[in-house]
Design a protein around this motif. Structure first.
Motif, PDB file in Angstrom:
ATOM      1  N   THR A   8       0.856  -1.195   0.000  1.00  0.00           N
ATOM      2  CA  THR A   8       0.000   0.000   0.000  1.00  0.00           C
ATOM      3  C   THR A   8       0.891   1.244   0.000  1.00  0.00           C
ATOM      4  N   GLY A   9       0.362   2.314  -0.596  1.00  0.00           N
ATOM      5  CA  GLY A   9       1.159   3.544  -0.675  1.00  0.00           C
ATOM      6  C   GLY A   9       2.398   3.329  -1.527  1.00  0.00           C
ATOM      7  N   ALA A  10       2.218   2.546  -2.604  1.00  0.00           N
ATOM      8  CA  ALA A  10       3.383   2.156  -3.420  1.00  0.00           C
ATOM      9  C   ALA A  10       3.823   3.241  -4.398  1.00  0.00           C
ATOM     10  N   GLY A  13       7.876   7.526  -2.477  1.00  0.00           N
ATOM     11  CA  GLY A  13       8.635   7.377  -1.236  1.00  0.00           C
ATOM     12  C   GLY A  13       9.048   5.951  -0.903  1.00  0.00           C
ATOM     13  N   ILE A  14       8.851   5.566   0.348  1.00  0.00           N
ATOM     14  CA  ILE A  14       9.341   4.282   0.859  1.00  0.00           C
ATOM     15  C   ILE A  14       8.635   3.112   0.162  1.00  0.00           C
ATOM     16  N   GLY A  15       7.327   3.236  -0.065  1.00  0.00           N
ATOM     17  CA  GLY A  15       6.565   2.159  -0.697  1.00  0.00           C
ATOM     18  C   GLY A  15       7.059   1.882  -2.107  1.00  0.00           C
ATOM     19  N   ILE A  39      -0.744  -0.500  -4.694  1.00  0.00           N
ATOM     20  CA  ILE A  39      -1.951   0.292  -4.381  1.00  0.00           C
ATOM     21  C   ILE A  39      -1.546   1.696  -3.944  1.00  0.00           C
ATOM     22  N   SER A  40      -2.188   2.709  -4.523  1.00  0.00           N
ATOM     23  CA  SER A  40      -2.118   4.076  -3.980  1.00  0.00           C
ATOM     24  C   SER A  40      -3.246   4.886  -4.610  1.00  0.00           C
ATOM     25  N   ARG A  41      -3.315   6.168  -4.261  1.00  0.00           N
ATOM     26  CA  ARG A  41      -4.446   6.973  -4.733  1.00  0.00           C
ATOM     27  C   ARG A  41      -4.166   7.665  -6.063  1.00  0.00           C
ATOM     28  N   ASP A  66      -7.992   4.286  -2.171  1.00  0.00           N
ATOM     29  CA  ASP A  66      -7.693   4.914  -0.880  1.00  0.00           C
ATOM     30  C   ASP A  66      -7.914   3.834   0.183  1.00  0.00           C
ATOM     31  N   ILE A  67      -6.886   3.502   0.955  1.00  0.00           N
ATOM     32  CA  ILE A  67      -7.046   2.396   1.915  1.00  0.00           C
ATOM     33  C   ILE A  67      -8.064   2.734   3.006  1.00  0.00           C
ATOM     34  N   ALA A  68      -8.398   4.025   3.116  1.00  0.00           N
ATOM     35  CA  ALA A  68      -9.423   4.401   4.106  1.00  0.00           C
ATOM     36  C   ALA A  68     -10.816   3.938   3.668  1.00  0.00           C
ATOM     37  N   ASN A  92       2.074  -2.888   4.863  1.00  0.00           N
ATOM     38  CA  ASN A  92       1.217  -1.780   5.298  1.00  0.00           C
ATOM     39  C   ASN A  92       2.077  -0.520   5.361  1.00  0.00           C
ATOM     40  N   ASN A  93       2.191   0.133   4.206  1.00  0.00           N
ATOM     41  CA  ASN A  93       3.074   1.296   4.123  1.00  0.00           C
ATOM     42  C   ASN A  93       2.303   2.602   4.001  1.00  0.00           C
ATOM     43  N   ALA A  94       1.115   2.593   3.368  1.00  0.00           N
ATOM     44  CA  ALA A  94       0.382   3.856   3.141  1.00  0.00           C
ATOM     45  C   ALA A  94       0.200   4.580   4.477  1.00  0.00           C
ATOM     46  N   ALA A 115      -8.098   8.032   9.580  1.00  0.00           N
ATOM     47  CA  ALA A 115      -8.815   7.219   8.575  1.00  0.00           C
ATOM     48  C   ALA A 115      -7.832   6.350   7.792  1.00  0.00           C
ATOM     49  N   THR A 116      -6.662   6.892   7.456  1.00  0.00           N
ATOM     50  CA  THR A 116      -5.663   6.100   6.724  1.00  0.00           C
ATOM     51  C   THR A 116      -4.812   5.272   7.684  1.00  0.00           C
ATOM     52  N   ASN A 117      -4.128   5.964   8.610  1.00  0.00           N
ATOM     53  CA  ASN A 117      -3.092   5.281   9.403  1.00  0.00           C
ATOM     54  C   ASN A 117      -3.685   4.230  10.352  1.00  0.00           C
ATOM     55  N   THR A 144       5.757   1.599  10.449  1.00  0.00           N
ATOM     56  CA  THR A 144       5.237   2.520  11.478  1.00  0.00           C
ATOM     57  C   THR A 144       6.160   3.734  11.484  1.00  0.00           C
ATOM     58  N   SER A 145       6.992   3.885  12.513  1.00  0.00           N
ATOM     59  CA  SER A 145       7.884   5.053  12.599  1.00  0.00           C
ATOM     60  C   SER A 145       8.570   5.018  13.953  1.00  0.00           C
ATOM     61  N   VAL A 146       9.654   5.763  14.091  1.00  0.00           N
ATOM     62  CA  VAL A 146      10.169   5.964  15.458  1.00  0.00           C
ATOM     63  C   VAL A 146       9.128   6.723  16.281  1.00  0.00           C
ATOM     64  N   MET A 187      10.452   0.632  11.882  1.00  0.00           N
ATOM     65  CA  MET A 187      10.358   1.954  12.512  1.00  0.00           C
ATOM     66  C   MET A 187      11.470   2.876  12.009  1.00  0.00           C
ATOM     67  N   PRO A 188      11.186   3.644  10.942  1.00  0.00           N
ATOM     68  CA  PRO A 188      12.206   4.574  10.478  1.00  0.00           C
ATOM     69  C   PRO A 188      12.106   5.937  11.157  1.00  0.00           C
ATOM     70  N   GLY A 189      13.271   6.586  11.286  1.00  0.00           N
ATOM     71  CA  GLY A 189      13.290   8.025  11.589  1.00  0.00           C
ATOM     72  C   GLY A 189      13.130   8.771  10.266  1.00  0.00           C
ATOM     73  N   ALA A 190      13.690   9.986  10.195  1.00  0.00           N
ATOM     74  CA  ALA A 190      13.436  10.846   9.026  1.00  0.00           C
ATOM     75  C   ALA A 190      14.033  10.293   7.736  1.00  0.00           C
ATOM     76  N   VAL A 191      13.147  10.071   6.755  1.00  0.00           N
ATOM     77  CA  VAL A 191      13.549   9.592   5.423  1.00  0.00           C
ATOM     78  C   VAL A 191      13.129  10.665   4.417  1.00  0.00           C
ATOM     79  N   THR A 193      11.452  11.890   1.606  1.00  0.00           N
ATOM     80  CA  THR A 193      10.394  11.447   0.681  1.00  0.00           C
ATOM     81  C   THR A 193       9.435  12.617   0.453  1.00  0.00           C
ATOM     82  N   PRO A 194       8.495  12.468  -0.509  1.00  0.00           N
ATOM     83  CA  PRO A 194       7.523  13.538  -0.749  1.00  0.00           C
ATOM     84  C   PRO A 194       6.679  13.891   0.479  1.00  0.00           C
ATOM     85  N   MET A 195       6.597  12.990   1.469  1.00  0.00           N
ATOM     86  CA  MET A 195       5.810  13.293   2.667  1.00  0.00           C
ATOM     87  C   MET A 195       6.268  14.597   3.347  1.00  0.00           C
TER      88      MET A 195
HETATM   89  N1  NAP Z   1       9.358   9.749   5.363  1.00  0.00           N
HETATM   90  C1  NAP Z   1       9.621   9.576   6.651  1.00  0.00           C
HETATM   91  O1  NAP Z   1      10.439  10.296   7.260  1.00  0.00           O
HETATM   92  C2  NAP Z   1       8.949   8.462   7.407  1.00  0.00           C
HETATM   93  C3  NAP Z   1       9.499   8.104   8.644  1.00  0.00           C
HETATM   94  C4  NAP Z   1       8.897   7.090   9.367  1.00  0.00           C
HETATM   95  C5  NAP Z   1       7.799   6.439   8.878  1.00  0.00           C
HETATM   96  N2  NAP Z   1       7.275   6.822   7.678  1.00  0.00           N
HETATM   97  C6  NAP Z   1       6.085   6.108   7.211  1.00  0.00           C
HETATM   98  O2  NAP Z   1       6.384   5.446   6.016  1.00  0.00           O
HETATM   99  C7  NAP Z   1       5.213   5.351   5.210  1.00  0.00           C
HETATM  100  C8  NAP Z   1       5.507   5.908   3.834  1.00  0.00           C
HETATM  101  O3  NAP Z   1       5.898   7.258   3.999  1.00  0.00           O
HETATM  102  P1  NAP Z   1       6.609   8.103   2.854  1.00  0.00           P
HETATM  103  O4  NAP Z   1       7.507   9.048   3.539  1.00  0.00           O
HETATM  104  O5  NAP Z   1       7.113   7.239   1.799  1.00  0.00           O
HETATM  105  O6  NAP Z   1       5.341   8.944   2.359  1.00  0.00           O
HETATM  106  P2  NAP Z   1       5.026   9.608   0.921  1.00  0.00           P
HETATM  107  O7  NAP Z   1       6.278   9.981   0.267  1.00  0.00           O
HETATM  108  O8  NAP Z   1       4.004  10.649   1.215  1.00  0.00           O
HETATM  109  O9  NAP Z   1       4.352   8.400   0.145  1.00  0.00           O
HETATM  110  C9  NAP Z   1       3.208   7.818   0.677  1.00  0.00           C
HETATM  111  C10 NAP Z   1       2.544   6.969  -0.350  1.00  0.00           C
HETATM  112  O10 NAP Z   1       1.316   6.462   0.230  1.00  0.00           O
HETATM  113  C11 NAP Z   1       0.226   6.812  -0.598  1.00  0.00           C
HETATM  114  N3  NAP Z   1      -0.943   6.977   0.264  1.00  0.00           N
HETATM  115  C12 NAP Z   1      -1.117   7.860   1.265  1.00  0.00           C
HETATM  116  N4  NAP Z   1      -2.318   7.710   1.821  1.00  0.00           N
HETATM  117  C13 NAP Z   1      -2.921   6.715   1.171  1.00  0.00           C
HETATM  118  C14 NAP Z   1      -4.183   6.104   1.275  1.00  0.00           C
HETATM  119  N5  NAP Z   1      -5.093   6.507   2.167  1.00  0.00           N
HETATM  120  N6  NAP Z   1      -4.499   5.094   0.445  1.00  0.00           N
HETATM  121  C15 NAP Z   1      -3.607   4.689  -0.486  1.00  0.00           C
HETATM  122  N7  NAP Z   1      -2.408   5.219  -0.642  1.00  0.00           N
HETATM  123  C16 NAP Z   1      -2.070   6.233   0.180  1.00  0.00           C
HETATM  124  C17 NAP Z   1       0.687   8.056  -1.323  1.00  0.00           C
HETATM  125  O11 NAP Z   1       0.156   8.241  -2.598  1.00  0.00           O
HETATM  126  P3  NAP Z   1      -1.107   9.060  -2.964  1.00  0.00           P
HETATM  127  O12 NAP Z   1      -1.058  10.321  -2.153  1.00  0.00           O
HETATM  128  O13 NAP Z   1      -1.031   9.225  -4.411  1.00  0.00           O
HETATM  129  O14 NAP Z   1      -2.152   8.109  -2.528  1.00  0.00           O
HETATM  130  C18 NAP Z   1       2.154   7.737  -1.572  1.00  0.00           C
HETATM  131  O15 NAP Z   1       2.274   6.904  -2.704  1.00  0.00           O
HETATM  132  C19 NAP Z   1       4.112   6.094   5.953  1.00  0.00           C
HETATM  133  O16 NAP Z   1       3.335   5.199   6.696  1.00  0.00           O
HETATM  134  C20 NAP Z   1       4.900   6.999   6.899  1.00  0.00           C
HETATM  135  O17 NAP Z   1       4.161   7.319   8.039  1.00  0.00           O
HETATM  136  C21 NAP Z   1       7.829   7.805   6.929  1.00  0.00           C
END
Ligand code: NAP
Length: 243
Positions: A8-10, A13-15, A39-41, A66-68, A92-94, A115-117, A144-146, A187-191, A193-195
């Motif tokens: 999910t959330g492929a 970023g990480i997915g 899967i992603s939106r 949307d996984i929600a 379970n990455n989204a 709704a998502t997490n 998850t995350s740190v 459990m990652p710290g800061a990566v 990504t677009p987040m």
């Molecule tokens: N980046 C960090 O520093 C960090 C650290 C620790 C943990 N994490 C966790 O790692 C995971 C991935 O994070 P990321 O940094 O790779 O985020 P990202 O760059 O924002 O990518 C997230 C991906 O998930 C999709 N997504 C989000 N909500 C969704 C939903 N409801 N249904 C389906 N797809 C959904 C997004 O695509 P669309 O918006 O197109 O759906 C996107 O493809 C998250 O759970 C985040 O909490 C991230």
């Protein structure tokens, strides 16, 4: 037999990096044939990624969802089972995050994040775990995350949602050990990504990259079935940023 792997959330970023690393793993692991269910939106992200994965030798199926939306997710899992008959891995990455001072959060921020997490992750896991229980095989990763075990000032809702995911991980482990299913809490710290949106270059240099997480995730999946990596914790070498 192909390994049916749902991510999910492929799309970003990480997915995305996990999907690409599963596809690349076909090269160094004789006989490993992943069938990636992405899967992603955002359909365009999925189409681009699927093309890249196919070039690397992995079969892919994509679902814009949307996984929600739990009813839609149930339909997707049903469709995967009809087409392929089994599910070997769920990542379970989204996840989403909104970051601000505690007093500024709104009801909409809370609803959107939970709704998502929380809800989305819970119901998809419940559904797929039921299938794995019957199969007596499978592996579920939770990215998850740190922040699933440590407080960050601007992350009240995000931390709450990630602590909740951590709770789910620990409960599901109790069931998983009884039916040969592997559970890994990542459990990652800061990566970077677009987040994170716009990030100044000095900060980018302090962060990890998606492949730093995805490589060990894929290696954990490829370990002998008798062994489970229960937790993977990653931090930038200089420690957490934005405490
Ligand atoms: N980046 C960090 O520093 C960090 C650290 C620790 C943990 N994490 C966790 O790692 C995971 C991935 O994070 P990321 O940094 O790779 O985020 P990202 O760059 O924002 O990518 C997230 C991906 O998930 C999709 N997504 C989000 N909500 C969704 C939903 N409801 N249904 C389906 N797809 C959904 C997004 O695509 P669309 O918006 O197109 O759906 C996107 O493809 C998250 O759970 C985040 O909490 C991230």
């Amino acid at each position: 037999m192909k390994h049916v792997i749902i991510i999910t959330g492929a799309g970003k970023g990480i997915g995305k990096s996990i999907a690409l690393d599963f596809a690349k793993a076909t090269r160094n692991n004789a006989g490993f044939e992943p069938l990636l269910v992405l899967i992603s939106r955002t359909m365009t992200d999925l189409e681009d990624l699927a093309a890249e994965c196919r070039t690397l030798g992995a079969e892919t199926v994509i679902y814009e969802a949307d996984i929600a939306k739990t009813a839609l997710m149930e339909e997707i899992v049903r469709d995967v089972m009809v087409k392929f008959g089994h599910i070997d891995c769920l990542v379970n990455n989204a996840g989403v995050g909104r970051f601000k001072a505690f007093g500024e959060f709104t009801g909409e921020d809370l609803h959107y994040t939970m709704a998502t997490n929380v809800n989305g992750t819970f119901f998809l896991t419940q559904n797929v775990f039921g299938i794995m229980q019957k199969q007596r095989s499978g592996h579920i990763f939770f990215i998850t995350s740190v922040a699933a075990e440590k407080a960050f000032r601007s992350s009240a809702i995000y931390c709450m949602s990630k602590f909740a995911q951590h709770g789910l991980v620990e409960v599901i482990r109790l069931y998983a050990r009884e039916c040969n299913v592997r559970i890994t809490n990542v459990m990652p710290g800061a990566v970077f990504t677009p987040m994170w949106g716009e990030v100044p270059e000095e900060m980018q240099n302090l962060m990890m990259m998606p492949e730093d997480i995805s490589g060990p995730v894929v290696q954990s999946y490829l370990q002998p079935g008798r062994t489970v990596t229960e937790e993977l914790v990653f931090r930038p070498v200089g420690g957490d940023i934005n405490d």
